[in-house]
Design a protein around this motif. Structure first.
Motif, PDB file in Angstrom:
ATOM      1  N   SER A 135      -3.554   2.930  -3.862  1.00 45.44           N
ATOM      2  CA  SER A 135      -3.977   4.286  -3.564  1.00 45.44           C
ATOM      3  C   SER A 135      -3.995   4.656  -2.069  1.00 45.44           C
ATOM      4  CB  SER A 135      -5.467   4.478  -3.975  1.00 45.44           C
ATOM      5  OG  SER A 135      -6.191   3.960  -3.407  1.00 45.44           O
ATOM      6  N   ALA A 136      -3.870   5.796  -1.748  1.00 47.01           N
ATOM      7  CA  ALA A 136      -3.901   6.470  -0.208  1.00 47.01           C
ATOM      8  C   ALA A 136      -5.140   5.921   0.429  1.00 47.01           C
ATOM      9  CB  ALA A 136      -3.671   7.793  -0.343  1.00 47.01           C
ATOM     10  N   ASP A 137      -6.245   6.007  -0.399  1.00 44.13           N
ATOM     11  CA  ASP A 137      -7.553   5.602   0.019  1.00 44.13           C
ATOM     12  C   ASP A 137      -7.763   4.186   0.402  1.00 44.13           C
ATOM     13  OD1 ASP A 137      -8.522   8.141  -0.225  1.00 44.13           O
ATOM     14  OD2 ASP A 137      -9.746   8.036  -2.138  1.00 44.13           O
ATOM     15  N   GLU A 138      -6.909   3.233  -0.259  1.00 41.94           N
ATOM     16  CA  GLU A 138      -7.083   1.959  -0.069  1.00 41.94           C
ATOM     17  C   GLU A 138      -6.337   1.597   1.028  1.00 41.94           C
ATOM     18  OE1 GLU A 138      -6.669  -2.630  -2.375  1.00 41.94           O
ATOM     19  OE2 GLU A 138      -5.984  -0.430  -3.634  1.00 41.94           O
ATOM     20  N   ILE A 139      -5.165   2.242   1.167  1.00 44.04           N
ATOM     21  CA  ILE A 139      -4.366   1.890   2.287  1.00 44.04           C
ATOM     22  C   ILE A 139      -4.932   2.130   3.561  1.00 44.04           C
ATOM     23  CG2 ILE A 139      -2.278   2.753   3.614  1.00 44.04           C
ATOM     24  CD1 ILE A 139      -0.945   3.309   0.954  1.00 44.04           C
ATOM     25  N   VAL A 140      -5.784   3.362   3.673  1.00 45.14           N
ATOM     26  CA  VAL A 140      -6.539   3.582   4.944  1.00 45.14           C
ATOM     27  C   VAL A 140      -7.468   2.818   5.103  1.00 45.14           C
ATOM     28  CG1 VAL A 140      -7.846   5.478   5.920  1.00 45.14           C
ATOM     29  CG2 VAL A 140      -6.041   6.314   4.551  1.00 45.14           C
ATOM     30  N   SER A 141      -8.240   2.217   4.066  1.00 44.87           N
ATOM     31  CA  SER A 141      -9.487   1.423   4.391  1.00 44.87           C
ATOM     32  C   SER A 141      -9.049  -0.014   4.681  1.00 44.87           C
ATOM     33  CB  SER A 141     -10.510   1.568   3.300  1.00 44.87           C
ATOM     34  OG  SER A 141      -9.780   1.330   2.023  1.00 44.87           O
ATOM     35  N   ASN A 142      -7.978  -0.512   4.419  1.00 46.95           N
ATOM     36  CA  ASN A 142      -7.446  -1.673   4.469  1.00 46.95           C
ATOM     37  C   ASN A 142      -7.527  -2.375   5.608  1.00 46.95           C
ATOM     38  OD1 ASN A 142      -6.767  -4.377   3.129  1.00 46.95           O
ATOM     39  ND2 ASN A 142      -4.586  -3.693   3.395  1.00 46.95           N
ATOM     40  N   LEU A 144      -8.874  -0.404   9.220  1.00 45.53           N
ATOM     41  CA  LEU A 144      -9.170   0.789  10.121  1.00 45.53           C
ATOM     42  C   LEU A 144      -8.101   0.701  11.367  1.00 45.53           C
ATOM     43  CD1 LEU A 144     -12.971   1.211   9.405  1.00 45.53           C
ATOM     44  CD2 LEU A 144     -11.150   2.257   8.328  1.00 45.53           C
ATOM     45  N   GLU A 145      -7.933  -0.258  11.975  1.00 36.51           N
ATOM     46  CA  GLU A 145      -7.173  -0.075  13.354  1.00 36.51           C
ATOM     47  C   GLU A 145      -5.684   0.504  13.183  1.00 36.51           C
ATOM     48  OE1 GLU A 145      -6.892  -3.599  15.664  1.00 36.51           O
ATOM     49  OE2 GLU A 145      -8.909  -4.152  15.208  1.00 36.51           O
ATOM     50  N   ARG A 146      -5.275   0.464  12.038  1.00 43.20           N
ATOM     51  CA  ARG A 146      -4.113   1.241  11.767  1.00 43.20           C
ATOM     52  C   ARG A 146      -4.036   2.603  11.221  1.00 43.20           C
ATOM     53  NH1 ARG A 146      -1.182  -2.342   6.656  1.00 43.20           N
ATOM     54  NH2 ARG A 146      -2.211  -1.027   5.103  1.00 43.20           N
ATOM     55  N   MET A 147      -5.186   3.237  11.250  1.00 43.65           N
ATOM     56  CA  MET A 147      -5.471   4.358  10.562  1.00 43.65           C
ATOM     57  C   MET A 147      -4.525   5.377  11.104  1.00 43.65           C
ATOM     58  SD  MET A 147      -9.083   6.701  10.052  1.00 43.65           S
ATOM     59  CE  MET A 147      -9.900   5.139   9.073  1.00 43.65           C
ATOM     60  N   LEU A 175       3.544  -5.305  15.628  1.00 46.38           N
ATOM     61  CA  LEU A 175       3.332  -6.753  15.768  1.00 46.38           C
ATOM     62  C   LEU A 175       3.881  -7.405  14.432  1.00 46.38           C
ATOM     63  CD1 LEU A 175       0.613  -7.484  18.280  1.00 46.38           C
ATOM     64  CD2 LEU A 175       3.096  -7.668  18.841  1.00 46.38           C
ATOM     65  N   PHE A 176       3.826  -8.671  14.144  1.00 40.64           N
ATOM     66  CA  PHE A 176       4.087  -9.196  12.916  1.00 40.64           C
ATOM     67  C   PHE A 176       2.905  -9.052  11.933  1.00 40.64           C
ATOM     68  CE2 PHE A 176       6.575 -11.891  15.849  1.00 40.64           C
ATOM     69  CZ  PHE A 176       7.856 -11.710  15.176  1.00 40.64           C
ATOM     70  N   GLY A 177       3.046  -8.738  10.627  1.00 40.84           N
ATOM     71  CA  GLY A 177       2.209  -8.693   9.695  1.00 40.84           C
ATOM     72  C   GLY A 177       1.059  -7.511   9.609  1.00 40.84           C
ATOM     73  N   THR A 178       1.421  -6.319  10.419  1.00 38.37           N
ATOM     74  CA  THR A 178       0.629  -5.456  10.317  1.00 38.37           C
ATOM     75  C   THR A 178       0.564  -4.249   9.219  1.00 38.37           C
ATOM     76  OG1 THR A 178       1.883  -4.366  11.794  1.00 38.37           O
ATOM     77  CG2 THR A 178       0.126  -5.410  13.037  1.00 38.37           C
ATOM     78  N   GLY A 179       1.606  -4.712   8.379  1.00 35.50           N
ATOM     79  CA  GLY A 179       1.936  -3.934   7.110  1.00 35.50           C
ATOM     80  C   GLY A 179       2.794  -2.583   7.350  1.00 35.50           C
ATOM     81  N   LYS A 180       3.635  -2.732   8.037  1.00 34.87           N
ATOM     82  CA  LYS A 180       4.937  -1.855   8.290  1.00 34.87           C
ATOM     83  C   LYS A 180       5.676  -1.851   7.066  1.00 34.87           C
ATOM     84  CE  LYS A 180       6.702  -3.931  11.831  1.00 34.87           C
ATOM     85  NZ  LYS A 180       5.646  -5.128  12.049  1.00 34.87           N
ATOM     86  N   THR A 181       6.254  -3.071   6.413  1.00 31.35           N
ATOM     87  CA  THR A 181       7.117  -3.093   5.368  1.00 31.35           C
ATOM     88  C   THR A 181       6.135  -2.489   4.226  1.00 31.35           C
ATOM     89  OG1 THR A 181       8.343  -4.900   6.019  1.00 31.35           O
ATOM     90  CG2 THR A 181       8.171  -4.395   3.597  1.00 31.35           C
ATOM     91  N   PHE A 182       5.084  -2.505   3.723  1.00 29.41           N
ATOM     92  CA  PHE A 182       4.246  -2.232   2.993  1.00 29.41           C
ATOM     93  C   PHE A 182       4.160  -0.579   3.067  1.00 29.41           C
ATOM     94  CE2 PHE A 182       0.193  -0.704   1.306  1.00 29.41           C
ATOM     95  CZ  PHE A 182       0.470  -0.798   0.119  1.00 29.41           C
ATOM     96  N   THR A 310      -0.621  -0.736  14.702  1.00 28.30           N
ATOM     97  CA  THR A 310      -1.647  -1.441  14.945  1.00 28.30           C
ATOM     98  C   THR A 310      -2.271  -2.202  13.875  1.00 28.30           C
ATOM     99  OG1 THR A 310      -3.280  -0.029  15.804  1.00 28.30           O
ATOM    100  CG2 THR A 310      -1.470  -0.532  17.431  1.00 28.30           C
ATOM    101  N   GLY A 311      -3.035  -3.380  14.244  1.00 30.76           N
ATOM    102  CA  GLY A 311      -4.030  -3.872  13.281  1.00 30.76           C
ATOM    103  C   GLY A 311      -3.934  -5.397  13.271  1.00 30.76           C
ATOM    104  N   HIS A 312      -4.430  -6.056  12.378  1.00 28.87           N
ATOM    105  CA  HIS A 312      -4.507  -7.543  12.055  1.00 28.87           C
ATOM    106  C   HIS A 312      -3.430  -7.988  11.379  1.00 28.87           C
ATOM    107  CE1 HIS A 312      -8.645  -7.050  13.628  1.00 28.87           C
ATOM    108  NE2 HIS A 312      -9.052  -6.181  12.598  1.00 28.87           N
ATOM    109  N   ASN A 313      -2.797  -9.261  11.504  1.00 34.89           N
ATOM    110  CA  ASN A 313      -1.914  -9.671  10.837  1.00 34.89           C
ATOM    111  C   ASN A 313      -2.626 -10.267   9.278  1.00 34.89           C
ATOM    112  OD1 ASN A 313      -0.087 -11.577   9.650  1.00 34.89           O
ATOM    113  ND2 ASN A 313       0.633 -12.452  11.936  1.00 34.89           N
ATOM    114  N   LYS A 314      -1.846  -9.292   8.405  1.00 33.41           N
ATOM    115  CA  LYS A 314      -2.320  -9.693   7.008  1.00 33.41           C
ATOM    116  C   LYS A 314      -1.521 -10.694   6.295  1.00 33.41           C
ATOM    117  CE  LYS A 314      -3.525  -4.859   7.279  1.00 33.41           C
ATOM    118  NZ  LYS A 314      -3.159  -5.103   8.784  1.00 33.41           N
ATOM    119  N   ARG A 315      -0.694 -11.460   7.010  1.00 32.34           N
ATOM    120  CA  ARG A 315       0.442 -12.347   6.265  1.00 32.34           C
ATOM    121  C   ARG A 315      -0.455 -13.362   5.704  1.00 32.34           C
ATOM    122  NH1 ARG A 315       5.908 -11.399   9.481  1.00 32.34           N
ATOM    123  NH2 ARG A 315       6.267  -9.326   8.481  1.00 32.34           N
TER     124      ARG A 315
END
Length: 320
Positions: A135-142, A144-147, A175-182, A310-315
């Motif tokens: 959901s859009a809410d989950e994408i936002v809250s996953n 916060l640095e990439r909000m 950077l790598f793993g910040t969720g761009k593809t997702f 921006t954000g954390h590497n989630k891989r």
């Protein structure tokens, strides 16, 4: 699902069987579902129910199955994802009870999802990224640095829903793993619900396969034409491919030249625009070709809005 005939066969023979059948009919007549049916159709008498006992039995049994649904894949009804619906018609003095199969909500939802996925083509991208459907809410809250980046993507989706296909796409850099593809898969999925077609291409593997397609001109043309014509095209991890002049000038150049001013193209990359231009300006075969790098970038830079992710590497991390 066991039919009424099979159930009756399991009864002992003789008078006891008739008593069992009569008891079954009385149970059906007392069932709230049948009582509601009779209330809706007062003309539906015991005689008509007796003649159509098999239909009534299946109607009640499938309704109970649906009330305790074990999931679409484990549907116990005769026709998976469907239930029996009864209707009553009167022709003169004749009362007729007819049945028809109706698709359940779970089947309709799956069919809708299959249609949505059918509008999206994936080239070397993990299909799970296209089917998670957060959901859009989950994408936002996953994260916060990439909000801010998420907000830009969500705004683009809403703008396209309201105004139709946009002229510009998005360039997601980070950077790598910040969720761009997702984020791009989410965009494809949401806009596929609106009827738009899309394709996402993982560039490092795609470029390697293009080299073999040089000797299959029909397949190459089919692939390039698809990427030209699809409503939404995403080049994923652009800049990570092992580039050669033919791919850059005759494949990428042809696709981008066709799409600019027609349909939006999207990109994810670990490079900013200047670094990507340097990447396109150098090939292992011909060395530095600054003007050719600039020519490709002239088909990218004016037709995208830049989104810094921006954000954390989630891989490698499990979802909570």
């Amino acid at each position: 699902m066991e039919s009424l005939g099979e159930l009756l066969k399991s009864f002992p023979s003789g008078n006891n069987a008739l008593q069992q059948a009569e008891r079954l009919m009385e149970e059906l007549l007392r069932d709230p579902l049948v009582e509601r049916l009779q209330s809706k159709h007062p003309e539906l008498d015991r005689g008509t129910i007796r003649v159509n006992l098999n239909r009534v039995y299946q109607y009640v049994t499938e309704y109970r199955n649906c009330s305790n649904c074990p999931g679409l894949d484990n549907c116990p009804n005769d026709f998976q994802g469907h239930y029996t619906l009864l209707s009553c018609d009167v022709a003169g003095d004749l009362v007729q009870l007819t049945d028809r199969k109706v698709a359940c909500k779970k089947l309709l939802a799956r069919q809708s999802e299959d249609q949505i996925r059918g509008r999206i083509r994936s080239f070397y991208v993990d299909e799970r990224a296209l089917s998670q459907g957060y959901s859009a809410d989950e994408i936002v809250s996953n994260d916060l640095e990439r909000m801010k980046a998420v907000g830009q993507v969500l705004n683009y989706i809403e703008r396209t829903k309201e105004q139709g296909l946009q002229r510009e796409g998005l360039y997601l850099a980070g950077l790598f793993g910040t969720g761009k593809t997702f984020l791009m898969c989410y965009l494809l999925h949401e806009l596929a619900k609106e009827g738009f077609t899309g394709a996402i291409v993982y560039m490092p593997e795609f470029v390697e396969d293009l080299k073999s397609l040089m000797f299959e001109p029909a397949k190459l043309k089919e692939t390039v034409d698809l990427m030209k014509e699809t409503d939404l095209l995403i080049f994923d991890d652009i800049g990570a491919e092992n580039l050669n002049p033919w791919v850059r000038d005759h494949v990428m150049g042809a696709i981008l030249n066709y799409r600019m001013n027609r349909k939006p193209t999207f990109y994810t990359s670990n490079y900013d625009m200047d670094a990507l231009e340097q990447h396109f300006s150098f090939t292992n075969k011909d060395g530095d070709e600054l003007h050719k790098g600039q020519r490709i970038m002239d088909r990218i830079r004016p037709y995208v809005d830049i989104v810094h992710v921006t954000g954390h590497n989630k891989r490698g991390k499990k979802r909570p």
